[in-house]
Design a protein around this motif. Structure first.
Motif, PDB file in Angstrom:
ATOM      1  N   HIS A 138       0.820  -1.116   0.029  1.00 40.22           N
ATOM      2  CA  HIS A 138      -0.013   0.096   0.106  1.00 40.22           C
ATOM      3  C   HIS A 138       0.833   1.281   0.004  1.00 40.22           C
ATOM      4  O   HIS A 138       1.902   1.506   0.701  1.00 40.22           O
ATOM      5  CB  HIS A 138      -0.880  -0.037   1.172  1.00 40.22           C
ATOM      6  CG  HIS A 138      -1.845   1.145   1.277  1.00 40.22           C
ATOM      7  ND1 HIS A 138      -3.047   1.311   0.297  1.00 40.22           N
ATOM      8  CD2 HIS A 138      -1.919   2.361   2.161  1.00 40.22           C
ATOM      9  CE1 HIS A 138      -3.453   2.513   0.629  1.00 40.22           C
ATOM     10  NE2 HIS A 138      -2.800   3.101   1.644  1.00 40.22           N
ATOM     11  N   VAL A 139       0.607   2.173  -0.870  1.00 37.67           N
ATOM     12  CA  VAL A 139       1.183   3.452  -0.860  1.00 37.67           C
ATOM     13  C   VAL A 139       0.827   4.431  -0.090  1.00 37.67           C
ATOM     14  O   VAL A 139      -0.489   4.686  -0.019  1.00 37.67           O
ATOM     15  CB  VAL A 139       1.272   4.083  -2.348  1.00 37.67           C
ATOM     16  CG1 VAL A 139       1.937   5.498  -2.572  1.00 37.67           C
ATOM     17  CG2 VAL A 139       1.873   2.978  -3.394  1.00 37.67           C
ATOM     18  N   ASP A 140       1.457   4.953   0.702  1.00 34.27           N
ATOM     19  CA  ASP A 140       1.075   6.055   1.802  1.00 34.27           C
ATOM     20  C   ASP A 140       0.906   7.272   0.885  1.00 34.27           C
ATOM     21  O   ASP A 140       1.833   8.226   0.920  1.00 34.27           O
ATOM     22  CB  ASP A 140       1.879   6.440   2.666  1.00 34.27           C
ATOM     23  CG  ASP A 140       1.400   7.087   3.967  1.00 34.27           C
ATOM     24  OD1 ASP A 140       0.110   7.318   3.948  1.00 34.27           O
ATOM     25  OD2 ASP A 140       2.090   7.259   4.816  1.00 34.27           O
ATOM     26  N   TRP A 141      -0.190   7.457   0.194  1.00 36.12           N
ATOM     27  CA  TRP A 141      -0.377   8.448  -0.885  1.00 36.12           C
ATOM     28  C   TRP A 141      -1.086   9.608  -0.184  1.00 36.12           C
ATOM     29  O   TRP A 141      -2.007   9.668   0.828  1.00 36.12           O
ATOM     30  CB  TRP A 141      -1.478   8.048  -1.925  1.00 36.12           C
ATOM     31  CG  TRP A 141      -1.540   8.778  -3.045  1.00 36.12           C
ATOM     32  CD1 TRP A 141      -0.788   8.951  -4.101  1.00 36.12           C
ATOM     33  CD2 TRP A 141      -2.736   9.741  -3.064  1.00 36.12           C
ATOM     34  NE1 TRP A 141      -1.339   9.679  -4.908  1.00 36.12           N
ATOM     35  CE2 TRP A 141      -2.485  10.461  -4.428  1.00 36.12           C
ATOM     36  CE3 TRP A 141      -3.556  10.243  -2.384  1.00 36.12           C
ATOM     37  CZ2 TRP A 141      -3.322  11.507  -4.902  1.00 36.12           C
ATOM     38  CZ3 TRP A 141      -4.603  11.503  -2.843  1.00 36.12           C
ATOM     39  CH2 TRP A 141      -4.189  11.847  -4.139  1.00 36.12           C
ATOM     40  N   THR A 142      -0.628  10.803  -0.408  1.00 39.96           N
ATOM     41  CA  THR A 142      -1.226  12.193  -0.186  1.00 39.96           C
ATOM     42  C   THR A 142      -1.312  12.877  -1.501  1.00 39.96           C
ATOM     43  O   THR A 142      -0.392  12.679  -2.564  1.00 39.96           O
ATOM     44  CB  THR A 142      -0.290  12.983   0.710  1.00 39.96           C
ATOM     45  OG1 THR A 142       1.032  13.113   0.161  1.00 39.96           O
ATOM     46  CG2 THR A 142      -0.232  12.291   2.002  1.00 39.96           C
TER      47      THR A 142
END
Lengths: 65, 499
Positions: free
Chosen positions: A43-47
């Motif tokens: 999972h990419v810790d996307w912002t």
């Protein structure tokens, strides 16, 4: 399947021949469910990129950033 | 404005919309809280919060800021809710994937950590989805884009880039896919087998794949293409790629194609590609007229028909309309059918069945030949797609949160002009944990003279909610359960015309 044959396959064909391994960007629940199903998922810790400016984000993505 | 409003902005703090929805629900349920919203500060979210009186016109939150807004009966309740919300915001990030798990901040870093990765599942807000998909394609990843609200020009350029790179670009607005038995996003656990599916519609693909699986057949892959792929502007780029893939795939022995009627130029390309294949095909263009198909293809008129043609035998064997009708609680009266659907393609199939039976039908998402709700349609059947934008603005899809149906369901149950309420339940990964329990509680609370309810459950025995358990909970509540949406429409017709 031999390595030479695997090399000749497109990325889409390799996806269908499996195994599926997922980069999840967005809803975190999807990654959790994949892992529960025994699928490799990260999972990419996307912002929102570019300070939340979609136009700038699109330009950056075209530049490969 | 009555009540006490507290607003707080967390700059540069991001949480996904489902996590925020859960937390909003928790806070809204607290003592003394009238309304609670935790949303990213996108312009559309700010408009929703302004309309609800939760923020003022001067709120300067940006899309990467989180806005916390609480309306409570008094200051103490508002303060307690604020504290709980702030504590909740810090909890999910720490808890997810283990507190010590390292989490990549970009697709590039994720591919570095998982070199075997071959698919990016993208569900970020639509404004940013194309940028992430482009990055994924350039890293050699196939893409499943769950996000919607992506422009046509972006969709076209991404699909062209995917084609050049030999990659699959599913979506945008691709709700479901199964690759080699792996359910992606909203999908079901299906039996493996030789039937491949290409679907421009999420719930259409779910219904057909589940009917096949529950009847003993099996699925090789179900490839989603996105709702606009077969329009002229996109020209079926992903559909054509998927047709090539499944035609060459040794695990796939036959293919089902599901879509709304495509643009005629695109339809010609699709038919020509089928003619070049040695495999048998089933074509389900819901609402299309008779197609001129090559000998290796058959046309399906409904989702059920598509499943039966692919299987080579009927689904729902042993289902008895009359017995099912007797099992439905409620008062019998002739009248109109009120259909409240979470699945858009299931709503389309329902319109086609009712129209074919000679009924007058209106819908907010009409198929060709059906009008939109308006004046003079008081006695007409009404089929509502609750997944449509007008119902999902600022809230989750009804498959995640069925409560969007509640008020309309209560009204329909007690409306003397309504003969039958027709509903769908779509279960599987990503969906609500117990939609049957939710529906049963509302029907149980209705008076004894309520309209009978007919339901179908799209799902399988392998799903987390278990289709049989969901069906049993519905039957227990006096709701008639049919083996498919198509059967449910037939049962509703029988009840609506009974005296």
């Amino acid at each position: 399947m031999g390595e030479a044959q695997d090399e000749a396959m497109t990325g889409a064909q390799r996806l269908l021949s499996g195994p599926v391994a997922v980069v999840n960007v967005g809803l975190e629940g999807f990654a959790a469910e994949l892992r529960q199903n025994g699928v490799e998922a990260i999972h990419v810790d996307w912002t929102p990129p570019a300070g939340g400016d979609p136009k700038m984000a699109a330009i950056l993505s075209k530049l490969g950033v | 404005m009555s009540g006490h409003v507290v607003t707080e902005i967390r700059r540069g703090f991001y949480l996904d919309s489902v996590a925020l929805m859960r937390l909003s629900r928790e806070v809204a349920a607290m003592e003394g809280v009238v309304e609670a919203a935790l949303m990213m500060g996108s312009p559309s979210n700010l408009a929703i919060m302004r309309d609800a009186g939760l923020i003022g016109p001067d709120c300067d939150a940006r899309p990467n800021d989180l806005v916390l807004a609480i309306k409570a009966r008094d200051a103490a309740s508002a303060a307690a809710a604020r504290d709980a919300a702030l504590a909740g915001l810090d909890r999910p990030k720490a808890a997810a994937g283990g507190a010590d798990a390292w989490r990549p901040r970009s697709i590039a870093a994720a591919v570095g950590a998982l070199p075997a990765a071959n698919l990016a599942l993208i569900s970020v807000p639509g404004d940013f989805a194309a940028a992430e998909a482009r990055k994924a394609l350039r890293r050699g990843l196939n893409v499943m884009m769950f996000s919607d609200n992506v422009g046509l020009a972006d969709e076209l350029s991404l699909k062209r880039e995917a084609r050049e790179r030999g990659l699959l670009m599913m979506g945008p607005d691709c709700g479901t896919a199964i690759i080699g038995g792996v359910p992606l996003a909203f999908a079901n656990r299906l039996r493996r087998g030789g039937i491949g599916i290409i679907g421009a519609s999420g719930t259409g693909t779910q219904e057909v794949s589940c009917l096949i699986s529950e009847a003993g057949g099996g699925i090789s892959h179900a490839i989603g293409v996105g709702g606009r792929d077969l329009k002229r502007e996109i020209g079926g780029l992903t559909t054509m790629a998927a047709m090539d893939l499944l035609d060459a795939d040794p695990a796939t022995t036959s293919v089902v194609l599901i879509s709304k009627p495509p643009h005629e130029e695109v339809a010609r390309k699709v038919v020509a590609r089928i003619a070049a294949s040695a495999k048998p095909w089933v074509v389900c263009f819901l609402g299309a007229g008779k197609l001129a198909l090559p000998p290796n293809a058959r046309q399906a008129a409904s989702l059920r028909d598509a499943a039966e043609l692919a299987l080579g035998r009927p689904v729902g064997a042993g289902f008895d309309n009359a017995a099912a009708a007797r099992g439905a609680s409620g008062a019998r009266r002739a009248g109109r059918i009120e259909g409240l659907f979470s699945g858009g393609t299931l709503a389309a199939e329902a319109q086609l069945v009712l129209r074919a039976a000679g009924r007058q039908v209106v819908s907010n998402a009409p198929v060709p030949g059906v009008g939109e709700p308006g004046q003079g349609d008081a006695g007409h059947d009404r089929i509502i797609d609750l997944g449509d934008d007008e119902y999902t603005r600022g809230r989750p899809h009804p498959m995640i949160d069925p409560s969007v149906r509640d008020d309309m369901l209560r009204a329909a149950l007690n409306d003397p002009a309504v003969a039958v309420v027709l509903v769908d339940l779509v279960i599987g990964f990503g969906a609500h944990p117990d939609p049957a329990g939710h529906l049963a509680a509302i029907v149980a609370a209705a008076g004894p003279g309520h309209a009978p309810v007919v339901a179908s459950v799209t799902g399988t025995a392998g799903d987390p909610q278990d289709r049989a358990r969901q069906a049993a909970a519905l039957a227990q509540a006096g709701i008639a359960v049919a083996p498919s949406n198509h059967h449910a429409c037939g049962l509703a017709l029988a009840l609506a015309t009974a005296r």
